[in-house]
Design a protein around this motif. Structure first.
Motif, PDB file in Angstrom:
ATOM      1  N   SER A   1       3.592   5.554  -5.767  1.00 48.64           N
ATOM      2  CA  SER A   1       3.418   5.556  -7.218  1.00 48.64           C
ATOM      3  C   SER A   1       2.337   6.550  -7.640  1.00 48.64           C
ATOM      4  O   SER A   1       2.501   7.295  -8.612  1.00 48.64           O
ATOM      5  CB  SER A   1       3.061   4.151  -7.704  1.00 48.64           C
ATOM      6  OG  SER A   1       2.818   4.139  -9.086  1.00 48.64           O
ATOM      7  N   LYS A   2       1.230   6.581  -6.886  1.00 52.91           N
ATOM      8  CA  LYS A   2       0.147   7.526  -7.192  1.00 52.91           C
ATOM      9  C   LYS A   2       0.614   8.965  -7.012  1.00 52.91           C
ATOM     10  O   LYS A   2       0.275   9.841  -7.820  1.00 52.91           O
ATOM     11  CB  LYS A   2      -1.057   7.248  -6.296  1.00 52.91           C
ATOM     12  CG  LYS A   2      -1.806   5.963  -6.631  1.00 52.91           C
ATOM     13  CD  LYS A   2      -2.983   5.759  -5.703  1.00 52.91           C
ATOM     14  CE  LYS A   2      -3.736   4.467  -6.024  1.00 52.91           C
ATOM     15  NZ  LYS A   2      -4.866   4.237  -5.086  1.00 52.91           N
TER      16      LYS A   2
ATOM     17  N   ASP B   1       0.822  -1.203   0.000  1.00 53.95           N
ATOM     18  CA  ASP B   1       0.000   0.000   0.000  1.00 53.95           C
ATOM     19  C   ASP B   1       0.857   1.253   0.000  1.00 53.95           C
ATOM     20  O   ASP B   1       0.537   2.243  -0.688  1.00 53.95           O
ATOM     21  CB  ASP B   1      -0.925   0.009   1.225  1.00 53.95           C
ATOM     22  CG  ASP B   1      -2.008  -1.068   1.136  1.00 53.95           C
ATOM     23  OD1 ASP B   1      -2.237  -1.579   0.025  1.00 53.95           O
ATOM     24  OD2 ASP B   1      -2.601  -1.395   2.185  1.00 53.95           O
ATOM     25  N   SER B   2       1.955   1.203   0.740  1.00 50.75           N
ATOM     26  CA  SER B   2       2.854   2.350   0.785  1.00 50.75           C
ATOM     27  C   SER B   2       3.490   2.601  -0.581  1.00 50.75           C
ATOM     28  O   SER B   2       3.611   3.744  -1.031  1.00 50.75           O
ATOM     29  CB  SER B   2       3.937   2.119   1.842  1.00 50.75           C
ATOM     30  OG  SER B   2       4.856   3.185   1.853  1.00 50.75           O
ATOM     31  N   GLN B   3       3.866   1.512  -1.265  1.00 53.93           N
ATOM     32  CA  GLN B   3       4.452   1.652  -2.596  1.00 53.93           C
ATOM     33  C   GLN B   3       3.426   2.181  -3.594  1.00 53.93           C
ATOM     34  O   GLN B   3       3.749   3.006  -4.450  1.00 53.93           O
ATOM     35  CB  GLN B   3       5.004   0.302  -3.064  1.00 53.93           C
ATOM     36  CG  GLN B   3       6.229  -0.168  -2.281  1.00 53.93           C
ATOM     37  CD  GLN B   3       6.662  -1.566  -2.687  1.00 53.93           C
ATOM     38  OE1 GLN B   3       5.897  -2.311  -3.312  1.00 53.93           O
ATOM     39  NE2 GLN B   3       7.890  -1.934  -2.318  1.00 53.93           N
ATOM     40  N   ASN B   4       2.175   1.704  -3.472  1.00 55.36           N
ATOM     41  CA  ASN B   4       1.122   2.202  -4.361  1.00 55.36           C
ATOM     42  C   ASN B   4       0.863   3.681  -4.131  1.00 55.36           C
ATOM     43  O   ASN B   4       0.665   4.439  -5.087  1.00 55.36           O
ATOM     44  CB  ASN B   4      -0.165   1.407  -4.139  1.00 55.36           C
ATOM     45  CG  ASN B   4      -0.074  -0.024  -4.646  1.00 55.36           C
ATOM     46  OD1 ASN B   4       0.755  -0.327  -5.502  1.00 55.36           O
ATOM     47  ND2 ASN B   4      -0.912  -0.891  -4.117  1.00 55.36           N
TER      48      ASN B   4
ATOM     49  N   GLU C   1       3.630  10.028  -7.375  1.00 55.86           N
ATOM     50  CA  GLU C   1       4.514  10.328  -8.501  1.00 55.86           C
ATOM     51  C   GLU C   1       3.703  10.665  -9.759  1.00 55.86           C
ATOM     52  O   GLU C   1       4.043  11.593 -10.496  1.00 55.86           O
ATOM     53  CB  GLU C   1       5.429   9.132  -8.771  1.00 55.86           C
ATOM     54  CG  GLU C   1       6.459   9.398  -9.848  1.00 55.86           C
ATOM     55  CD  GLU C   1       7.389   8.216 -10.061  1.00 55.86           C
ATOM     56  OE1 GLU C   1       8.185   8.253 -11.019  1.00 55.86           O
ATOM     57  OE2 GLU C   1       7.306   7.247  -9.268  1.00 55.86           O
ATOM     58  N   GLU C   2       2.622   9.915  -9.993  1.00 57.99           N
ATOM     59  CA  GLU C   2       1.748  10.200 -11.144  1.00 57.99           C
ATOM     60  C   GLU C   2       1.095  11.570 -11.001  1.00 57.99           C
ATOM     61  O   GLU C   2       0.985  12.321 -11.980  1.00 57.99           O
ATOM     62  CB  GLU C   2       0.673   9.120 -11.260  1.00 57.99           C
ATOM     63  CG  GLU C   2       1.199   7.755 -11.698  1.00 57.99           C
ATOM     64  CD  GLU C   2       0.089   6.720 -11.771  1.00 57.99           C
ATOM     65  OE1 GLU C   2      -1.081   7.090 -11.537  1.00 57.99           O
ATOM     66  OE2 GLU C   2       0.395   5.556 -12.059  1.00 57.99           O
ATOM     67  N   LEU C   3       0.651  11.891  -9.772  1.00 59.30           N
ATOM     68  CA  LEU C   3       0.046  13.200  -9.540  1.00 59.30           C
ATOM     69  C   LEU C   3       1.045  14.322  -9.800  1.00 59.30           C
ATOM     70  O   LEU C   3       0.688  15.369 -10.371  1.00 59.30           O
ATOM     71  CB  LEU C   3      -0.486  13.292  -8.106  1.00 59.30           C
ATOM     72  CG  LEU C   3      -1.745  12.495  -7.785  1.00 59.30           C
ATOM     73  CD1 LEU C   3      -2.065  12.580  -6.297  1.00 59.30           C
ATOM     74  CD2 LEU C   3      -2.937  13.011  -8.593  1.00 59.30           C
ATOM     75  N   GLU C   4       2.283  14.107  -9.390  1.00 58.15           N
ATOM     76  CA  GLU C   4       3.306  15.125  -9.604  1.00 58.15           C
ATOM     77  C   GLU C   4       3.567  15.326 -11.095  1.00 58.15           C
ATOM     78  O   GLU C   4       3.738  16.461 -11.559  1.00 58.15           O
ATOM     79  CB  GLU C   4       4.597  14.714  -8.883  1.00 58.15           C
ATOM     80  CG  GLU C   4       5.632  15.823  -8.795  1.00 58.15           C
ATOM     81  CD  GLU C   4       5.136  17.032  -8.013  1.00 58.15           C
ATOM     82  OE1 GLU C   4       5.518  18.160  -8.382  1.00 58.15           O
ATOM     83  OE2 GLU C   4       4.364  16.843  -7.053  1.00 58.15           O
ATOM     84  N   GLN C   5       3.570  14.240 -11.852  1.00 56.73           N
ATOM     85  CA  GLN C   5       3.748  14.344 -13.293  1.00 56.73           C
ATOM     86  C   GLN C   5       2.567  15.074 -13.937  1.00 56.73           C
ATOM     87  O   GLN C   5       2.750  15.878 -14.861  1.00 56.73           O
ATOM     88  CB  GLN C   5       3.903  12.954 -13.903  1.00 56.73           C
ATOM     89  CG  GLN C   5       5.205  12.253 -13.530  1.00 56.73           C
ATOM     90  CD  GLN C   5       5.274  10.833 -14.073  1.00 56.73           C
ATOM     91  OE1 GLN C   5       4.304  10.308 -14.627  1.00 56.73           O
ATOM     92  NE2 GLN C   5       6.421  10.191 -13.914  1.00 56.73           N
ATOM     93  N   THR C   6       1.349  14.798 -13.417  1.00 58.26           N
ATOM     94  CA  THR C   6       0.168  15.489 -13.940  1.00 58.26           C
ATOM     95  C   THR C   6       0.238  16.973 -13.633  1.00 58.26           C
ATOM     96  O   THR C   6      -0.090  17.817 -14.484  1.00 58.26           O
ATOM     97  CB  THR C   6      -1.113  14.891 -13.327  1.00 58.26           C
ATOM     98  OG1 THR C   6      -1.186  13.497 -13.634  1.00 58.26           O
ATOM     99  CG2 THR C   6      -2.348  15.582 -13.879  1.00 58.26           C
ATOM    100  N   ARG C   7       0.667  17.327 -12.426  1.00 57.29           N
ATOM    101  CA  ARG C   7       0.802  18.747 -12.069  1.00 57.29           C
ATOM    102  C   ARG C   7       1.792  19.442 -12.992  1.00 57.29           C
ATOM    103  O   ARG C   7       1.560  20.571 -13.442  1.00 57.29           O
ATOM    104  CB  ARG C   7       1.260  18.878 -10.604  1.00 57.29           C
ATOM    105  CG  ARG C   7       0.242  18.417  -9.574  1.00 57.29           C
ATOM    106  CD  ARG C   7       0.696  18.758  -8.166  1.00 57.29           C
ATOM    107  NE  ARG C   7      -0.107  18.087  -7.168  1.00 57.29           N
ATOM    108  CZ  ARG C   7       0.279  16.979  -6.521  1.00 57.29           C
ATOM    109  NH1 ARG C   7       1.473  16.455  -6.758  1.00 57.29           N
ATOM    110  NH2 ARG C   7      -0.513  16.417  -5.630  1.00 57.29           N
TER     111      ARG C   7
END
Length: 484
Positions: free
Chosen positions: A59-60, A53-56, A62-68
């Motif tokens: 990962s989420k 769960d911590s890794q997920n 990191e995806e949010l940061e890329q979206t920002r």
């Protein structure tokens, strides 16, 4: 008072252990707690799940940061009529504090180069990047009460105080989440703001008791310019990469007769309605148990509140009426559902006096717009069919050329085989002898036969060359076909 392990919080347990057992030695307290964890059943499985769960989560994030990062820089927004504390940023405002009813929260609205963000004061985010194409439609409309209130003029600023419009974002399903729930729409109200500066005579008229209220409102309607919302709409359209933003204008601050877009107006009612309720962009009605208003639009039907938008592409049929002597009529809409299923949507208890303007809207505006949509779809299908047909024609033409070349090659090949057969017969037979009048044996037609042979041999050689040329032509035609 002794600590109760059943009701104690983690903080209370940790504080008790440090104070009464480990004499403020945090290292020994941590070692003890880890030993406690080892005694729990299925601790390894639980630990693996927590790590996953911590890794997920990482990962989420990191995806949010890329979206920002993909959103680009935030635009400078026009300043509202609000306190400076209602913006997070210093200097030129890059966000607006808006109140949303779906979901119910306050957000800081930021419009970026390639998307939009809505952030709560607790930093909960809704990200709407343009490349996700999550926003299907944007509808901007006034609330009913804002269409009825008397306009306010700030004489010092010589500007009209304009209530902010409602903004409805219709979302694609399963693409936008907030607080672990899927959102199908976002609806918020823009803040109050000033109009552009007006002529001094308009602001002076407000304090003049001799100027009728109706005349003052006519002046405001003619002279009021709302650059604040125009700028917001322009930025939203660009940020979300939309072709259109659907707008319903407040008749108190816009001269709807001069609008290029269609603007619905309710019946003025004659003596049955007050002048404040006639010629409005909506009709009072019920949708289910909800008491609200419906906005008939060229793009479809909008009910508020709660907000509910039906785009005209989903409408199968629409009719208005009700039997008997009731003072009300209903608007009945058949909506396309999944597959061949149809859903019936009703807007009830509309004043019967509105039946004429409703029928005019249905037949002259909505039906015509739907017919234009069908014509555009047929035109797109025809263009697509032509685009698909042209390569097929080119392929068929290439096939015809190859077939014709093949027929020529077969004919020349047959001619070559016939010539070779004649050659074989002549070689096997030898020169022909005939007896002349002198009684001596002479060789006749040898030269002729030789000439014929040489001609046949020459013809065969030319056929071989032509055959090679045809083979090359066929090869070229085949390559051309593959290239096409």
């Amino acid at each position: 008072m002794p600590m109760d392990l059943v009701t104690a919080s983690p903080k209370e347990i940790a504080g008790h252990l440090l104070l009464h057992r480990f004499k403020n030695d945090a290292s020994e307290a941590v070692t003890f707690l880890l030993q406690v964890l080892d005694q729990l059943p299925n601790v390894e499985e639980l630990s693996a799940r927590l790590i996953e769960d911590s890794q997920n989560d990482a990962s989420k994030e990191e995806e949010l940061e890329q979206t920002r990062d993909s959103l680009g820089d935030a635009h400078v927004l026009p300043a509202p009529l609000a306190n400076k504390e209602e913006t997070k940023t210093t200097g030129p405002p890059r966000d607006l504090l808006v109140s949303a009813i779906t979901p119910r929260a306050k957000f800081y609205l930021s419009i970026h180069e390639h998307g939009v963000t809505l952030t709560t004061p607790k930093n909960e985010e809704i990200l709407l990047p343009a490349n996700a194409h999550a926003v299907q439609h944007v509808i901007v409309f006034p609330k009913r009460e804002d269409c009825l209130q008397k306009p306010k003029i700030d004489n010092k600023e010589r500007r009209v105080v304009i209530p902010g419009s409602m903004v409805l974002l219709v979302l694609d399903e399963d693409k936008v989440f907030f607080r672990k729930k899927t959102l199908t729409q976002i609806c918020f109200q823009l803040p109050q703001h000033f109009s552009d500066p007006m002529d001094a005579s308009v602001s002076a008229s407000e304090d003049d008791d001799d100027v009728p209220q109706a005349s003052l409102e006519d002046q405001i309607r003619l002279d009021c310019v709302d650059s604040f919302e125009e700028k917001i709409m322009e930025l939203l359209k660009s940020a979300l990469q939309l072709k259109h933003i659907y707008r319903i204008y407040n008749p108190k601050y816009n001269n709807v007769r001069e609008l290029e877009a269609y603007a619905f107006q309710s019946d003025d009612g004659g003596g049955n309605h007050s002048i404040m309720q006639g010629k409005m962009p909506y009709l009072k009605c019920y949708h289910g148990v909800n008491d609200g208003v419906i906005y008939p639009m060229e793009e479809g039907l909008l009910f508020f509140k709660p907000p509910f938008f039906l785009h005209r592409s989903k409408l199968h049929s629409i009719a208005v009426g009700r039997g008997g002597g009731s003072r009300y009529v209903d608007l009945q809409v058949l909506v396309d559902g999944e597959g061949d299923e149809k859903e019936n949507v009703e807007f009830t208890n509309i004043d019967r006096e509105e039946i004429q303007v409703l029928n005019t809207y249905i037949h002259d505006v909505l039906v015509n717009a739907m017919a234009e949509d069908v014509a555009e779809e047929e035109e797109e299908k025809d263009e697509f069919g032509k685009e698909q047909e042209e390569p097929r024609k080119q392929v068929r033409k290439s096939d015809s050329e190859v077939e014709e070349s093949t027929r020529k090659r077969y004919r020349r090949s047959a001619s070559l085989e016939a010539s070779r057969a004649i050659q074989r017969k002549l070689n096997a037979k030898g020169p022909t002898e005939k007896t002349g009048n002198n009684g001596q044996g002479v060789e006749e037609e040898d030269d002729d036969d030789d000439d014929e042979y040489e001609g046949d041999a020459k013809s065969s050689e030319e056929d071989e060359n032509d055959d090679e040329s045809d083979d090359q032509d066929e090869s070229d035609a085949t390559i051309s076909e593959e290239e096409d």
